[in-house]
Design an enzyme around this catalytic site. Sequence first.
Site, short mmCIF file in Angstrom:
data_model
loop_
_atom_site.label_atom_id
_atom_site.label_comp_id
_atom_site.label_asym_id
_atom_site.label_seq_id
_atom_site.Cartn_x
_atom_site.Cartn_y
_atom_site.Cartn_z
N MET A 10 0.85 -1.21 0.00
CA MET A 10 0.00 0.00 0.00
C MET A 10 0.88 1.25 0.00
SD MET A 10 -2.88 -1.36 2.70
CE MET A 10 -1.74 -2.23 3.77
N GLN A 52 -10.75 3.06 -0.17
CA GLN A 52 -10.43 4.30 0.53
C GLN A 52 -11.22 5.47 -0.05
OE1 GLN A 52 -6.19 4.50 -0.03
NE2 GLN A 52 -5.72 3.45 1.89
N THR A 83 2.01 1.58 6.02
CA THR A 83 1.34 2.74 5.45
C THR A 83 0.81 3.59 6.59
OG1 THR A 83 -0.72 3.44 4.37
CG2 THR A 83 -0.61 1.18 5.07
N ASN A 84 0.91 4.91 6.46
CA ASN A 84 0.31 5.79 7.46
C ASN A 84 -1.21 5.73 7.41
OD1 ASN A 84 2.45 7.91 8.78
ND2 ASN A 84 3.14 7.25 6.77
N CYS A 196 3.34 9.91 4.72
CA CYS A 196 2.93 8.88 3.77
C CYS A 196 4.21 8.16 3.41
CB CYS A 196 2.28 9.49 2.53
SG CYS A 196 1.89 8.25 1.27
#
Length: 233
Positions: A10, A52, A83-84, A196
């Site tokens: 991701m 998302q 992933t953040n 990110c």
Amino acid sequence: MHTIGLIGGMSWESTALYYRLLNEGIKARCGGLHSAPLILHSVDFAGIAALQHDNNWPALTTALCDIAKKLEQAGAKGLLICTNTMHKVAANITEVVQIPVIHIGDAIIAACKEQGYQQVALLGTAFTMEQPFLKDHLSAGGLDVMVPDEADRRIVHQVIYDELCQGKVLDSARQQYQRIIEQLKQRGAQAVILGCTEIGLLIAPQNSSLPVLDTTELHAKSAVDFMLSSNPN
């Protein structure tokens, strides 16, 4: 060493960085032929990104919780969400596994405390910049978090999905990010969080007018510390 389970893909661009950083970290700490014991579940990011942008977080929560449980069953002693943005569901994951989730926000807080930063700028996807899941975590750790204005948030988000996640690292995007970082500096930011895991592909310390906190590097360092700890819990 304790085995880490990675929820990745991701995007795969940043997950590849995690893989390299984790192995480099173990090599640096242990020497010889040592490398990181990892179990990676890499998703098809197209489906994740669609959910998302459709705001279908229940489906995303279910998907990532299922992956986390499989990694635990495969022998992982701790988990990294690579992933953040998907740390939005970190709390949900902790409820379905018995092993620790190494939170990216904790790695950021620790670095800020170590380096003496309190007023920090946050760049990331629109989800990360606009929703509270990471900002509140950082605020609870004593940080004052600022984000770009709405127009610049759109630019930051677009570059991530349309360029960086697709392996495109363009000078035009770097110049836009540099302008945004400089504006955040003028507002009082002491450092900028690359919130990110792809942004480090575009912005290195020498490209920024603010000190850079690269969440991919910080998260990987926390994972190396965990792998070498005496007690995985």
